[in-house]
Design a protein around this motif. Structure first.
Motif, PDB file in Angstrom:
ATOM      1  N   ALA A 172      -9.362 -36.400 -18.048  1.00 18.07           N
ATOM      2  CA  ALA A 172      -9.785 -37.774 -17.741  1.00 18.07           C
ATOM      3  C   ALA A 172      -8.808 -38.440 -16.776  1.00 18.07           C
ATOM      4  O   ALA A 172      -9.224 -39.114 -15.827  1.00 18.07           O
ATOM      5  CB  ALA A 172      -9.908 -38.589 -19.029  1.00 18.07           C
ATOM      6  N   GLY A 173      -7.526 -38.247 -16.999  1.00 20.63           N
ATOM      7  CA  GLY A 173      -6.519 -38.834 -16.119  1.00 20.63           C
ATOM      8  C   GLY A 173      -6.583 -38.278 -14.711  1.00 20.63           C
ATOM      9  O   GLY A 173      -6.474 -39.019 -13.728  1.00 20.63           O
ATOM     10  N   ALA A 174      -6.763 -36.968 -14.600  1.00 22.60           N
ATOM     11  CA  ALA A 174      -6.856 -36.345 -13.274  1.00 22.60           C
ATOM     12  C   ALA A 174      -8.084 -36.844 -12.520  1.00 22.60           C
ATOM     13  O   ALA A 174      -8.009 -37.119 -11.317  1.00 22.60           O
ATOM     14  CB  ALA A 174      -6.904 -34.819 -13.415  1.00 22.60           C
TER      15      ALA A 174
ATOM     16  N   ILE B 296      -5.645 -44.797 -14.438  1.00 24.45           N
ATOM     17  CA  ILE B 296      -5.326 -43.468 -14.970  1.00 24.45           C
ATOM     18  C   ILE B 296      -4.985 -43.583 -16.455  1.00 24.45           C
ATOM     19  O   ILE B 296      -5.481 -42.804 -17.277  1.00 24.45           O
ATOM     20  CB  ILE B 296      -4.168 -42.819 -14.187  1.00 24.45           C
ATOM     21  N   ALA B 297      -4.152 -44.556 -16.794  1.00 23.63           N
ATOM     22  CA  ALA B 297      -3.761 -44.749 -18.194  1.00 23.63           C
ATOM     23  C   ALA B 297      -4.980 -45.055 -19.069  1.00 23.63           C
ATOM     24  O   ALA B 297      -5.118 -44.504 -20.168  1.00 23.63           O
ATOM     25  CB  ALA B 297      -2.732 -45.871 -18.299  1.00 23.63           C
ATOM     26  N   PHE B 298      -5.882 -45.910 -18.579  1.00 19.68           N
ATOM     27  CA  PHE B 298      -7.083 -46.250 -19.346  1.00 19.68           C
ATOM     28  C   PHE B 298      -7.983 -45.026 -19.509  1.00 19.68           C
ATOM     29  O   PHE B 298      -8.490 -44.759 -20.603  1.00 19.68           O
ATOM     30  CB  PHE B 298      -7.834 -47.404 -18.676  1.00 19.68           C
ATOM     31  N   ALA B 299      -8.153 -44.262 -18.442  1.00 18.94           N
ATOM     32  CA  ALA B 299      -8.965 -43.044 -18.518  1.00 18.94           C
ATOM     33  C   ALA B 299      -8.348 -42.048 -19.498  1.00 18.94           C
ATOM     34  O   ALA B 299      -9.063 -41.407 -20.273  1.00 18.94           O
ATOM     35  CB  ALA B 299      -9.097 -42.417 -17.134  1.00 18.94           C
ATOM     36  N   MET B 300      -7.020 -41.938 -19.469  1.00 25.65           N
ATOM     37  CA  MET B 300      -6.352 -41.021 -20.392  1.00 25.65           C
ATOM     38  C   MET B 300      -6.529 -41.467 -21.839  1.00 25.65           C
ATOM     39  O   MET B 300      -6.710 -40.631 -22.737  1.00 25.65           O
ATOM     40  CB  MET B 300      -4.874 -40.888 -20.028  1.00 25.65           C
TER      41      MET B 300
ATOM     42  N   ILE C 138     -16.115 -39.769 -17.232  1.00 26.67           N
ATOM     43  CA  ILE C 138     -15.548 -41.034 -17.708  1.00 26.67           C
ATOM     44  C   ILE C 138     -14.332 -41.394 -16.855  1.00 26.67           C
ATOM     45  O   ILE C 138     -14.165 -42.537 -16.428  1.00 26.67           O
ATOM     46  CB  ILE C 138     -15.193 -40.947 -19.210  1.00 26.67           C
ATOM     47  N   GLY C 139     -13.494 -40.414 -16.570  1.00 27.63           N
ATOM     48  CA  GLY C 139     -12.346 -40.640 -15.702  1.00 27.63           C
ATOM     49  C   GLY C 139     -12.747 -41.050 -14.300  1.00 27.63           C
ATOM     50  O   GLY C 139     -12.121 -41.929 -13.691  1.00 27.63           O
ATOM     51  N   VAL C 140     -13.797 -40.442 -13.784  1.00 33.21           N
ATOM     52  CA  VAL C 140     -14.317 -40.817 -12.462  1.00 33.21           C
ATOM     53  C   VAL C 140     -14.774 -42.279 -12.483  1.00 33.21           C
ATOM     54  O   VAL C 140     -14.467 -43.054 -11.572  1.00 33.21           O
ATOM     55  CB  VAL C 140     -15.472 -39.879 -12.026  1.00 33.21           C
ATOM     56  N   ALA C 141     -15.490 -42.652 -13.532  1.00 40.75           N
ATOM     57  CA  ALA C 141     -15.964 -44.035 -13.643  1.00 40.75           C
ATOM     58  C   ALA C 141     -14.786 -45.013 -13.669  1.00 40.75           C
ATOM     59  O   ALA C 141     -14.794 -46.024 -12.963  1.00 40.75           O
ATOM     60  CB  ALA C 141     -16.826 -44.203 -14.896  1.00 40.75           C
ATOM     61  N   VAL C 142     -13.762 -44.689 -14.444  1.00 45.83           N
ATOM     62  CA  VAL C 142     -12.581 -45.551 -14.506  1.00 45.83           C
ATOM     63  C   VAL C 142     -11.898 -45.591 -13.140  1.00 45.83           C
ATOM     64  O   VAL C 142     -11.496 -46.649 -12.667  1.00 45.83           O
ATOM     65  CB  VAL C 142     -11.592 -45.073 -15.592  1.00 45.83           C
TER      66      VAL C 142
END
Length: 161
Positions: free
Chosen positions: A45-47, A15-19, A116-120
């Motif tokens: 992205a985090g969500a 989550i942190a990386f996506a954010m 991108i968040g989904v990928a992370v």
């Protein structure tokens, strides 16, 4: 209350990386004074990473039926992310200066940071990082083209007729 925190810690890191990645794209949008900026892109992205990370955890905890099949589909969480982002994106397009056409790039960047968040969330950090860099490249090229077009149209207006 905190059962299995060891399994949840990697999801928090994702989550942190996506954010972080979403925030970089959002900062670009913020600097251009667009309707959705740093905070919105960071949270989207985090969500997305959290939902997909939870999907991964649910899949790991899934119970199998008598035929060995899993009864959960974590990809339905991806559909929920896309639906939510579509709603937010529509709001950025409609609300911006009263014109539906304005804000489409921001809506697209919100969709991109969601993916991108989904990928992370699914553990594909390298893919997400490369997608972030490509997104920033596209937004930079778009800004460059907008400046070129606006300079060209202002020159046309100043030209004698």
């Amino acid at each position: 209350m905190f059962d299995g925190w060891e399994a949840q810690a990697p999801v928090v890191a994702r989550i942190a990386f996506a954010m972080l990645l979403g925030g970089v794209v959002g900062l670009e949008r913020e600097m251009k004074d667009r309707p959705a900026g740093f905070r919105t892109h960071t949270l989207v992205a985090g969500a997305a990473a959290m939902l997909t990370g939870m999907g991964d955890m649910m899949l790991a905890q899934a119970h199998h039926d008598a035929h060995g099949r899993v009864q959960i589909d974590p990809f339905r969480l991806v559909e929920a992310v896309i639906a939510g982002v579509a709603f937010i994106g529509a709001g950025t397009m409609i609300a911006h200066r009263g014109r539906v056409v304005a804000g489409i790039t921001t809506a697209a960047s919100l969709l991109m940071v969601a993916v991108i968040g989904v990928a992370v969330g699914f553990g594909h950090g390298w893919l997400a990082l490369m997608a972030t860099l490509l997104t920033l490249a596209v937004l930079s090229v778009l800004a460059w083209m907008e400046r070129r077009v606006s300079r060209g149209s202002s020159n046309d207006e100043d030209a004698p007729r």
